[in-house]
Design an enzyme around this catalytic site. Structure first.
Site, PDB file in Angstrom:
ATOM      1  N   GLN A   1      15.206  -8.435  -3.771  1.00 38.10           N
ATOM      2  CA  GLN A   1      13.770  -9.158  -3.625  1.00 38.10           C
ATOM      3  C   GLN A   1      13.378  -9.923  -4.587  1.00 38.10           C
ATOM      4  OE1 GLN A   1      10.578  -7.414  -1.453  1.00 38.10           O
ATOM      5  NE2 GLN A   1       9.570  -6.911  -3.350  1.00 38.10           N
TER       6      GLN A   1
ATOM      7  N   ARG B   1       8.343   4.775   1.360  1.00 42.24           N
ATOM      8  CA  ARG B   1       9.178   5.343   2.639  1.00 42.24           C
ATOM      9  C   ARG B   1       9.499   6.789   2.333  1.00 42.24           C
ATOM     10  NH1 ARG B   1      10.501  -0.151   3.638  1.00 42.24           N
ATOM     11  NH2 ARG B   1       9.950  -0.761   5.802  1.00 42.24           N
TER      12      ARG B   1
ATOM     13  N   HIS C   1       4.211   1.439  -8.146  1.00 41.53           N
ATOM     14  CA  HIS C   1       3.317   0.651  -8.140  1.00 41.53           C
ATOM     15  C   HIS C   1       2.203   0.496  -9.492  1.00 41.53           C
ATOM     16  CE1 HIS C   1       3.940   1.416  -3.756  1.00 41.53           C
ATOM     17  NE2 HIS C   1       4.203   0.072  -3.881  1.00 41.53           N
TER      18      HIS C   1
ATOM     19  N   GLY D   1       0.832  -1.156   0.087  1.00 41.83           N
ATOM     20  CA  GLY D   1       0.148  -0.060  -0.008  1.00 41.83           C
ATOM     21  C   GLY D   1       0.873   1.371  -0.002  1.00 41.83           C
TER      22      GLY D   1
HETATM   23  P1  AMP Z   1       6.008  -2.407  -1.577  1.00 40.41           P
HETATM   24  O1  AMP Z   1       4.621  -1.654  -1.666  1.00 40.41           O
HETATM   25  O2  AMP Z   1       7.048  -1.364  -1.418  1.00 40.41           O
HETATM   26  O3  AMP Z   1       6.147  -3.723  -1.093  1.00 40.41           O
HETATM   27  O4  AMP Z   1       6.103  -2.676  -3.336  1.00 40.41           O
HETATM   28  C1  AMP Z   1       5.291  -3.454  -4.051  1.00 40.41           C
HETATM   29  C2  AMP Z   1       5.896  -3.764  -5.510  1.00 40.41           C
HETATM   30  O5  AMP Z   1       6.034  -2.458  -5.941  1.00 40.41           O
HETATM   31  C3  AMP Z   1       7.233  -4.397  -5.378  1.00 40.41           C
HETATM   32  O6  AMP Z   1       7.337  -5.306  -6.362  1.00 40.41           O
HETATM   33  C4  AMP Z   1       8.207  -3.002  -5.556  1.00 40.41           C
HETATM   34  O7  AMP Z   1       9.407  -3.540  -6.074  1.00 40.41           O
HETATM   35  C5  AMP Z   1       7.464  -2.350  -6.579  1.00 40.41           C
HETATM   36  N1  AMP Z   1       8.032  -0.891  -6.479  1.00 40.41           N
HETATM   37  C6  AMP Z   1       8.204  -0.339  -5.298  1.00 40.41           C
HETATM   38  N2  AMP Z   1       8.690   1.061  -5.895  1.00 40.41           N
HETATM   39  C7  AMP Z   1       8.842   1.037  -7.026  1.00 40.41           C
HETATM   40  C8  AMP Z   1       9.238   2.106  -8.182  1.00 40.41           C
HETATM   41  N3  AMP Z   1       9.820   3.127  -7.694  1.00 40.41           N
HETATM   42  N4  AMP Z   1       9.076   1.584  -9.253  1.00 40.41           N
HETATM   43  C9  AMP Z   1       8.734   0.189  -9.703  1.00 40.41           C
HETATM   44  N5  AMP Z   1       8.207  -0.771  -8.818  1.00 40.41           N
HETATM   45  C10 AMP Z   1       8.292  -0.292  -7.633  1.00 40.41           C
END
Ligand code: AMP
Length: 279
Positions: free
Chosen positions: A151, A185, A35, A29
């Site tokens: 990851q 973050r 995202h 979220g």
């Molecule tokens: P998170 O909500 O931070 O757990 O991220 C969910 C998904 O979004 C993960 O696969 C992340 O790698 C991807 N994600 C987060 N930040 C970015 C970004 N700046 N560009 C592309 N994908 C992202």
């Protein structure tokens, strides 16, 4: 957009699709354009797009930001309505971790390097939640961001080792204008932090540029990055490294074009990560 909360909701959703492919984008979220770009990517593979929002407790250490992690579900739903998302899965903790469940999926070695060193147990939480989510959703395609490169490598290994029937896809990192990788973050950063945060990407770019100009000694490449970081005392470096793109082992001598530059650093109390292809 359908809202699914339980296993039964998910099952009913899958029944309506009669075996058609499902692309799945797991998130925690506090959604941003990064995202959303993964959702757009998913459209190339299927029209049935499932997003989840679940702040997974098991991937946070005892002194980490689990309770403070931004929860912005109303805004997230509004954003998702502007995308081709078919359904949003919002599980309770109990749905992912039924009481008494102790089974774990562990990917050795890869999970203990880099962020795994600074955040012990973090990637075990990640593999377990993704494995459970894949089991629940039976998604045919899993879309992850390049932003969380370690990851991605770990989940890729898990899918390979367990022969999971899921195709893993990677979406490129979306960045702010100055190059800062978008992240949930980033909300923690104050005005001054925001000004200096793009230094992380500039460090990666500097190393990439030097490699493109013919420098391939790992030590020299990394030093050029560290020199840049040293100018900003507010940045506390966790690691800066050049690694094999699959095993994530540090390249000790000469870097190769497909290698990855990884960085993690704290700005104030906010821990940020980023990465870039060497070439
Ligand atoms: P998170 O909500 O931070 O757990 O991220 C969910 C998904 O979004 C993960 O696969 C992340 O790698 C991807 N994600 C987060 N930040 C970015 C970004 N700046 N560009 C592309 N994908 C992202």
């Amino acid at each position: 957009m359908l809202i699914l909360k339980t296993k039964e909701d998910l099952r009913a959703f899958k029944d309506t699709l009669a075996g058609a492919p499902i692309a799945f984008i797991p998130t925690m979220g506090a959604l941003h354009q990064g995202h959303l770009s993964l959702i757009q990517l998913a459209k190339n593979y299927t029209q049935h797009i499932l997003v989840s929002i679940f702040v997974n407790p098991t991937q946070f250490g005892p002194n980490e930001d689990f309770s403070a992690y931004p929860r912005t579900i109303t805004a997230d739903c509004e954003l998702l309505k502007t995308t081709p998302t078919t359904a949003l899965f919002l599980p309770e903790t109990q749905t992912i971790y039924p009481s008494g469940s102790t089974t774990q999926v562990i990917v050795p070695k890869l999970t203990t390097l880099w962020c795994g060193k600074s955040r012990p147990g973090h990637f075990d939480g990640v593999t377990n939640v993704v494995h459970r989510l894949l089991n629940l959703t039976q998604a045919t395609h899993l879309i992850l961001g390049e932003k969380d490169y370690q990851q991605y490598c770990i989940i890729n290994k898990m899918i390979h080792d367990l022969s999971l029937p899921t195709t893993l896809l990677q979406g490129p990192t979306l960045r702010e204008k100055g190059g800062l990788a978008m992240s949930s973050r980033n909300r923690y950063l104050n005005k001054n932090d925001r000004l200096i945060a793009p230094t992380l990407f500039q460090t990666l770019k500097k190393i990439q540029e030097n490699f493109k100009n013919g420098e391939n000694t790992t030590k020299n490449l990394l030093q050029s990055g560290r020199d840049l970081l040293a100018k900003i005392p507010e940045i506390t470096l966790d690691y800066l490294t050049i690694v094999d793109p699959i095993t994530l082992e540090e390249r000790s001598d000469r870097a190769l074009p497909n290698d990855r530059i990884l960085i993690a650093a704290k700005i104030g109390s906010t821990r940020l990560i980023d990465n870039l292809n060497l070439m």
